[in-house]
Design a protein around this motif. Structure first.
Motif, PDB file in Angstrom:
ATOM      1  N   GLY A   1       0.844  -1.189   0.000  1.00 14.66           N
ATOM      2  CA  GLY A   1       0.000   0.000   0.000  1.00 14.66           C
ATOM      3  C   GLY A   1       0.878   1.236   0.000  1.00 14.66           C
ATOM      4  O   GLY A   1       1.959   1.238   0.588  1.00 14.66           O
ATOM      5  N   GLU A   2       0.400   2.299  -0.641  1.00 16.96           N
ATOM      6  CA  GLU A   2       1.242   3.477  -0.753  1.00 16.96           C
ATOM      7  C   GLU A   2       0.946   4.523   0.304  1.00 16.96           C
ATOM      8  O   GLU A   2       1.627   5.533   0.380  1.00 16.96           O
ATOM      9  CB  GLU A   2       1.086   4.079  -2.147  1.00 16.96           C
ATOM     10  N   GLY A   3      -0.130   4.300   1.089  1.00 11.81           N
ATOM     11  CA  GLY A   3      -0.521   5.327   2.057  1.00 11.81           C
ATOM     12  C   GLY A   3       0.270   5.221   3.336  1.00 11.81           C
ATOM     13  O   GLY A   3       0.582   4.126   3.803  1.00 11.81           O
ATOM     14  N   SER A   4       0.607   6.392   3.900  1.00 13.13           N
ATOM     15  CA  SER A   4       1.228   6.401   5.222  1.00 13.13           C
ATOM     16  C   SER A   4       0.106   6.385   6.264  1.00 13.13           C
ATOM     17  O   SER A   4      -1.074   6.504   5.932  1.00 13.13           O
ATOM     18  CB  SER A   4       2.066   7.652   5.400  1.00 13.13           C
ATOM     19  N   TYR A   5       0.496   6.265   7.532  1.00  9.16           N
ATOM     20  CA  TYR A   5      -0.496   6.271   8.599  1.00  9.16           C
ATOM     21  C   TYR A   5      -1.292   7.568   8.577  1.00  9.16           C
ATOM     22  O   TYR A   5      -2.508   7.571   8.711  1.00  9.16           O
ATOM     23  CB  TYR A   5       0.214   6.103   9.944  1.00  9.16           C
ATOM     24  N   ARG A   6      -0.567   8.647   8.343  1.00  9.35           N
ATOM     25  CA  ARG A   6      -1.195   9.965   8.278  1.00  9.35           C
ATOM     26  C   ARG A   6      -2.238  10.012   7.159  1.00  9.35           C
ATOM     27  O   ARG A   6      -3.368  10.482   7.358  1.00  9.35           O
ATOM     28  CB  ARG A   6      -0.094  11.001   8.036  1.00  9.35           C
ATOM     29  N   ASP A   7      -1.901   9.466   5.991  1.00 14.46           N
ATOM     30  CA  ASP A   7      -2.854   9.451   4.872  1.00 14.46           C
ATOM     31  C   ASP A   7      -4.113   8.687   5.239  1.00 14.46           C
ATOM     32  O   ASP A   7      -5.239   9.100   4.915  1.00 14.46           O
ATOM     33  CB  ASP A   7      -2.211   8.797   3.645  1.00 14.46           C
ATOM     34  N   ILE A   8      -3.899   7.533   5.891  1.00 12.49           N
ATOM     35  CA  ILE A   8      -5.051   6.696   6.233  1.00 12.49           C
ATOM     36  C   ILE A   8      -5.968   7.429   7.203  1.00 12.49           C
ATOM     37  O   ILE A   8      -7.191   7.460   7.027  1.00 12.49           O
ATOM     38  CB  ILE A   8      -4.568   5.361   6.836  1.00 12.49           C
ATOM     39  N   VAL A   9      -5.370   8.051   8.213  1.00 15.78           N
ATOM     40  CA  VAL A   9      -6.189   8.764   9.202  1.00 15.78           C
ATOM     41  C   VAL A   9      -6.979   9.869   8.511  1.00 15.78           C
ATOM     42  O   VAL A   9      -8.188  10.018   8.717  1.00 15.78           O
ATOM     43  CB  VAL A   9      -5.290   9.345  10.318  1.00 15.78           C
ATOM     44  N   ILE A  10      -6.306  10.630   7.656  1.00 14.13           N
ATOM     45  CA  ILE A  10      -6.994  11.752   6.996  1.00 14.13           C
ATOM     46  C   ILE A  10      -8.110  11.239   6.099  1.00 14.13           C
ATOM     47  O   ILE A  10      -9.253  11.708   6.166  1.00 14.13           O
ATOM     48  CB  ILE A  10      -5.987  12.605   6.203  1.00 14.13           C
ATOM     49  N   ALA A  11      -7.813  10.237   5.275  1.00 12.76           N
ATOM     50  CA  ALA A  11      -8.820   9.737   4.338  1.00 12.76           C
ATOM     51  C   ALA A  11     -10.020   9.191   5.097  1.00 12.76           C
ATOM     52  O   ALA A  11     -11.178   9.471   4.753  1.00 12.76           O
ATOM     53  CB  ALA A  11      -8.212   8.643   3.460  1.00 12.76           C
ATOM     54  N   THR A  12      -9.758   8.414   6.148  1.00 16.56           N
ATOM     55  CA  THR A  12     -10.879   7.835   6.899  1.00 16.56           C
ATOM     56  C   THR A  12     -11.706   8.920   7.568  1.00 16.56           C
ATOM     57  O   THR A  12     -12.936   8.873   7.582  1.00 16.56           O
ATOM     58  CB  THR A  12     -10.351   6.850   7.961  1.00 16.56           C
ATOM     59  N   ALA A  13     -11.031   9.930   8.116  1.00 17.67           N
ATOM     60  CA  ALA A  13     -11.770  11.006   8.780  1.00 17.67           C
ATOM     61  C   ALA A  13     -12.640  11.758   7.777  1.00 17.67           C
ATOM     62  O   ALA A  13     -13.784  12.107   8.079  1.00 17.67           O
ATOM     63  CB  ALA A  13     -10.804  11.962   9.459  1.00 17.67           C
ATOM     64  N   TYR A  14     -12.119  12.001   6.584  1.00 15.41           N
ATOM     65  CA  TYR A  14     -12.935  12.678   5.577  1.00 15.41           C
ATOM     66  C   TYR A  14     -14.122  11.820   5.175  1.00 15.41           C
ATOM     67  O   TYR A  14     -15.192  12.329   4.860  1.00 15.41           O
ATOM     68  CB  TYR A  14     -12.090  13.032   4.345  1.00 15.41           C
TER      69      TYR A  14
END
Lengths: 510, 207
Positions: free
Chosen positions: B94-107
């Motif tokens: 997967g190319e997402g970092s932890y930060r990306d995952i948190v942001i995407a899920t929150a949105y």
């Protein structure tokens, strides 16, 4: 002298203080709690609805100790029939507990005959006594004087197995003379006999509920394993009682604990796991279960301790004058009273040693508004009389049943003075307000009574009234809102077009 | 004004998930502060919903309302999901970092807020028969968010849809595992503490 006086006063004060610390006398006197369950399934303690009034023993009646009495019946004329099984006799008293007659044997076609461990008694309106003579495997009919009329032996039919041992335990006779019998090891329902005693059919077997998990195991089990498993069979009834309308109340204590728990959790009106049923002539269950929980006895089931598991309902009695019925929990010695809709009115009683407690209660019946409970172990009958609080509830339920809603509401108001936590009272008052078209008051009371369905109904009318009164204002506000929305969208469209253009060009640049 | 822009960008994301999540990550249109804002808003939504939903639809016992449990019941699944998803996707290219995952899920949680918040006043002006609308909108919000979480994961990690669904199922299993280990640790700790305490008492009694 003065010092002595002061010392006396101080002593008196201390003693008075000690008494003040004790709980109020009324609570200390009663050996049980009276309570109901609220919408959330929590216990709500209430004032006593019934008080123990008298303990009747065989000695009081002058006939020696009652030994393992098994059943109790109150006839239409107020006579009380106690089936003194250990002594093989029937004790008949009037409603003031004066001995009328003892039937300890009868002449069967010229031969003296006795009961052998009888366990059920029923008396018709004409006073004919029917006894389920369990260990003799027969029913015996006696006339009002106790003379033998006839005996009814085991039912004969093709659908009854040859090795079936007939052990009738309880019975009722309807107005047409048909006899309904509960017998041991019969799970096809009640045995229905014609007035002449011939077998007619089984009736009222509970619907068999299929459990998917059990079904799966049964599918993959071998034949030998399958034979050892419990069968999918209807539950066995343990007692019955007939009401004025000719419907038969039956109870069972053979239900699985988890099935009962599930029924409680889902507030199910389903009759498959119902320990109380009301059967019509077709044998279908017609009991109303409109209360917050179905009538199953206790809602909170103890899982630990020496007394655990759901209520073990062993007898049911109907009070036809106000249309309430009571069931007896043998496990905890409690009596649950429900109205015709299935609302729990009050619970009282306990196992114990004090006056008003039971050791092993097996039967209950109504004598007018008094409740009689028969104890198998002590051989006594406890008579409970209704309190002012209990009478108010009974009156309110009755008035509601016959359609006098406003009078019922007045009764409920008085109930609330004694017990402000009684949800049913709020619902009753709310229903009266609903009929008077006072919707706001109705809503308030339904909310206090936690009745969402009626609240919704009252709310519907209330909303219609409010909208009708403020129709112009609402239309105006709505129109203004739409206009504002339209303008905002138009303005934004214009600005967004330019903004989106910028965004697109940015993207292109990258 | 970056913060306000990133908040507003949520409206774009929920209606254009694929392009939206792409820009969220690669164009830095989203921000961690906005993501945390949505989380807080969701917590507030749930508390309001529990407390102020109309009587007809409110099956919660007011005696048992507990704000802390409400907060935990939003935060715990959220971070469990983010962590489990990060664990799985790092192992699966997967190319997402932890930060990306948190942001995407929150949105992706925004529809839950947008629909459930107006449902609170709405539930007070409808009766039981009209409850179908209420339940319809409530389930729409859940389905919408579910779809957005999937779309977000697929875009963030550059996965195909099948791979996204597969990793998501694995993430849910991972969440279960994490809860299990957590409970295990707690119960072991409890045992140890009670063991030490028992020894202490034993000694204290004997001295």
């Amino acid at each position: 002298m003065k010092a002595k006086l002061i010392r006396c006063l101080v002593l008196a004060l201390i003693i008075a203080g000690c008494f003040a610390c004790l709980p109020p006398a009324a609570q200390a006197r009663l050996p049980y709690h009276t309570y109901t369950y609220d919408y959330w399934g929590d216990v709500v303690y209430s004032p006593a609805a019934y008080l123990p009034n008298r303990l009747i023993t065989g000695e009081d009646l002058g006939i020696g100790t009652l030994r393992t009495p098994t059943d109790l019946f109150v006839g239409n004329d107020g006579k009380v029939y106690i089936l003194d099984a250990g002594n093989g006799r029937i004790v008949v008293t009037n409603d003031r507990w004066e001995l009328v007659r003892v039937i300890d044997g009868f002449e069967n076609n010229g031969v003296p005959d006795r009961f052998n461990n009888p366990s059920g008694i029923f008396v018709t309106e004409e006073g004919h006594i029917y006894v389920a003579d369990t260990d003799n495997g027969r029913l015996v009919e006696l006339n009002p004087e106790g003379k033998f009329v006839r005996e009814i032996g085991p039912p004969q039919s093709d659908i009854i197995k040859d090795d079936f041992i007939y052990q009738p335990t309880k019975l009722v006779v309807d107005r047409a003379g048909r006899i309904y019998v509960v017998a041991r090891h019969v799970n096809q329902g009640l045995i229905e006999l014609m007035p002449d005693g011939t077998f007619r059919s089984y009736m009222g077997a509970s619907r068999v509920a299929l459990n998917m998990v059990d079904y799966f195991w049964k599918m993959i089990a071998t034949r030998e394993q399958r034979e050892r498993m419990a069968l999918f069979v209807p539950t066995e009834y343990n007692n019955l009682c007939i009401d004025e309308e000719g419907f038969i109340f039956v109870t069972t204590s053979a239900l699985n604990e988890w099935d009962i728990q599930r029924t409680i959790d889902s507030r199910s009106e389903d009759d498959r796991y119902a320990p109380i049923r009301r059967l019509n002539l077709m044998g279908n269950d017609i009991l109303r279960r409109r209360g917050y929980f179905p009538p199953v006895g206790d809602i909170l089931i103890a899982r630990r301790g020496s007394v655990r598991g759901p209520s073990m309902l062993v007898d049911v009695a109907v009070d036809d004058t106000v249309r309430v019925y009571s069931v007896l929990d043998r496990r905890r010695g409690r009596i649950f009273t429900y109205d015709s809709e299935g609302n729990l009115l009050y619970v009282f009683g306990a196992i114990g040693e004090r006056f008003g407690n039971f050791r092993n209660p097996v039967a209950l019946d109504y004598l007018d508004d008094k409740i009689l409970v028969l104890d198998y172990e002590t051989g006594t009958v406890t008579e409970f009389t209704v309190t002012a609080y209990g009478r108010l509830i009974r009156d309110a339920v009755h008035l509601h049943f016959i359609g006098k809603y406003d009078e019922a509401a007045a009764c409920w108001e008085e109930v609330l003075l004694q017990n402000a936590n009684y949800e049913m009272a709020y619902v009753g008052i709310g229903r009266a307000f609903l009929r008077q078209r006072k919707f706001e008051e109705a809503m308030k009371n339904f909310k206090l009574g936690n009745h969402r369905k009626y609240y919704s109904r009252a709310f519907y009318y209330h909303r219609r009234e409010v909208i009708g009164r403020n129709f112009g204002l609402i239309v105006g506000v709505l129109a203004a809102c739409f206009l504002a929305l339209y303008i905002i969208i138009r303005v934004r469209e214009k600005s967004q077009k330019s903004a989106y253009g910028e965004y697109q060009s940015e993207v292109r640049e990258i | 004004m970056k913060y306000l822009d990133s908040l507003k960008f949520a409206f774009y994301v929920i209606f254009h998930p694929f392009k939206g999540f792409w820009d969220l990550k690669h164009e830095k249109r989203g921000s961690m502060s906005a993501a945390l804002t949505f989380l807080v808003l969701l917590i507030i939504t749930y508390i309001l919903r529990r407390q102020y939903t109309g009587f007809i639809f409110n099956e919660n016992d007011p005696k048992e309302l507990n704000v802390f449990i409400e907060i935990i019941s939003v935060l715990l699944p959220f971070f469990l999901w983010a962590t489990a998803n990060w664990c799985i996707t790092t192992l699966m290219d997967g190319e997402g970092s932890y930060r990306d995952i948190v942001i995407a899920t929150a949105y992706a949680l925004v529809p839950l807020i947008l629909i459930n918040l107006p449902l609170v006043p709405f539930s007070r002006i409808i009766n039981m028969e009209e409850g179908a609308f209420y339940y319809f909108f409530a389930s729409v919000s859940v389905l919408w968010t579910g779809a957005l979480i999937l779309a977000g994961a697929s875009v963030t990690h550059q996965y195909t849809m099948t791979k996204t669904v597969f990793t998501s199922i694995l993430s849910v299993v991972g969440m279960g595992l994490m809860i299990f280990i957590g409970l295990l640790v707690f119960s072991l700790l409890q045992q140890m503490i009670s063991f030490v305490y028992t020894i202490y008492r034993e000694i204290a009694f004997r001295l």
